[in-house]
Design a protein around this motif. Structure first.
Motif: not given
Length: 278
Positions: A60-62, A66-69, A73-75
């Motif tokens: 999971r993201l902390p 959001t779409a930006d985060r 993560a994909l980058m």
């Protein structure tokens, strides 16, 4: 290539030029696996199917999610798993928004992009066709678990045994595996803060955009605005397709995907010939 402990979960098939497969909202990489048939008898492609943060088996993201985060993560994943070599990319629905971000970030490193029913406009500002169900098997629907029936009926335009089998095998596993709290948070910040195409003028290279004529979730009209930014983009709107275009009309979608791969391979051959001539 070495990856960190936080690298997003992914599965790979084949060797060669990477092609990254990016799924949509509240599903996982299994949604994209039917596209494997486009690579039959076509060596030279390394297919990388990723689970986005909070989906499938990925961490999971902390907060905040959001779409930006998610795009960030994909980058990071691309940097760790693909690196700086040229690659192609495929995105469906929410993943279609993310791969356009990748194009804006990496430019010519992206050889070409395929968008399947991509998100372009936010909810409430989409131009959508009327909801349609093209075939319905009431006996089948009555036999399903109520929760499964609800999500299947909400999206499927082919509510038949074949439609259910595709949904059961490729959509439902991801729906069951994603982290629901993260999904609720992402739903509130679902659009990127900067539309990718505002960050560049055009991107040259073979691109493909496929939408469904009966897609009542993201539609097919808003996507037309993308064409001016991708001068070599093929656009197809397929009848008999809802939001999961590649499940509703797999033969047509895979034929278009194979043609796109042909164009990418031809482009690469020309580049190699030009470099050899220098």
């Amino acid at each position: 290539m070495r990856t960190t402990a936080d690298t997003l979960h992914h599965v790979e098939f084949g060797r060669g030029v990477p092609v990254l497969m990016v799924h949509g909202f509240t599903v996982d990489h299994r949604l994209m696996l039917p596209l494997e048939s486009a690579f039959t008898d076509r060596p030279g492609w390394r297919r990388v199917y990723v689970d986005l943060p909070g989906s499938g088996r990925s961490p999971r993201l902390p907060a905040p999610v959001t779409a930006d985060r998610t795009a960030a993560a994909l980058m990071t994943f691309i940097d760790e798993v693909i690196g700086r070599e040229p690659f192609a990319i495929v995105g469906i629905s929410f993943g279609g928004q993310l791969v356009r971000h990748v194009v804006a970030e990496l430019g010519a490193q992206v050889m070409g992009m395929c968008l399947l029913a991509p998100v372009v406009a936010p909810v409430g500002r989409r131009e959508l066709p009327a909801r349609q169900v093209l075939d319905r098997d009431d006996e089948l629907l009555a036999s399903l678990d109520p929760a499964d029936r609800a999500v299947f009926s909400d999206i499927a335009i082919w509510q038949t045994a074949a439609g259910w089998a595709a949904f059961r095998d490729h959509v439902l596993p991801g729906l069951r595996a994603h982290h629901r709290d993260d999904a609720r948070e992402l739903a509130a910040a679902y659009m990127l803060s900067a539309t990718p195409e505002t960050r560049f003028t055009t991107h040259d290279g073979p691109h493909l955009l496929v939408t469904g004529r009966q897609d009542h979730m993201v539609g097919w009209r808003d996507q037309l605005a993308l064409l001016e930014h991708y001068p070599r983009m093929t656009y197809a709107v397929l009848d008999g397709c809802g939001h999961n275009v590649h499940l509703d009309q797999p033969e047509q979608v895979n034929a278009l995907l194979r043609s796109w791969l042909d164009a990418l391979e031809a482009e690469s051959a020309v580049d190699r010939a030009l470099r050899a001539g220098r």
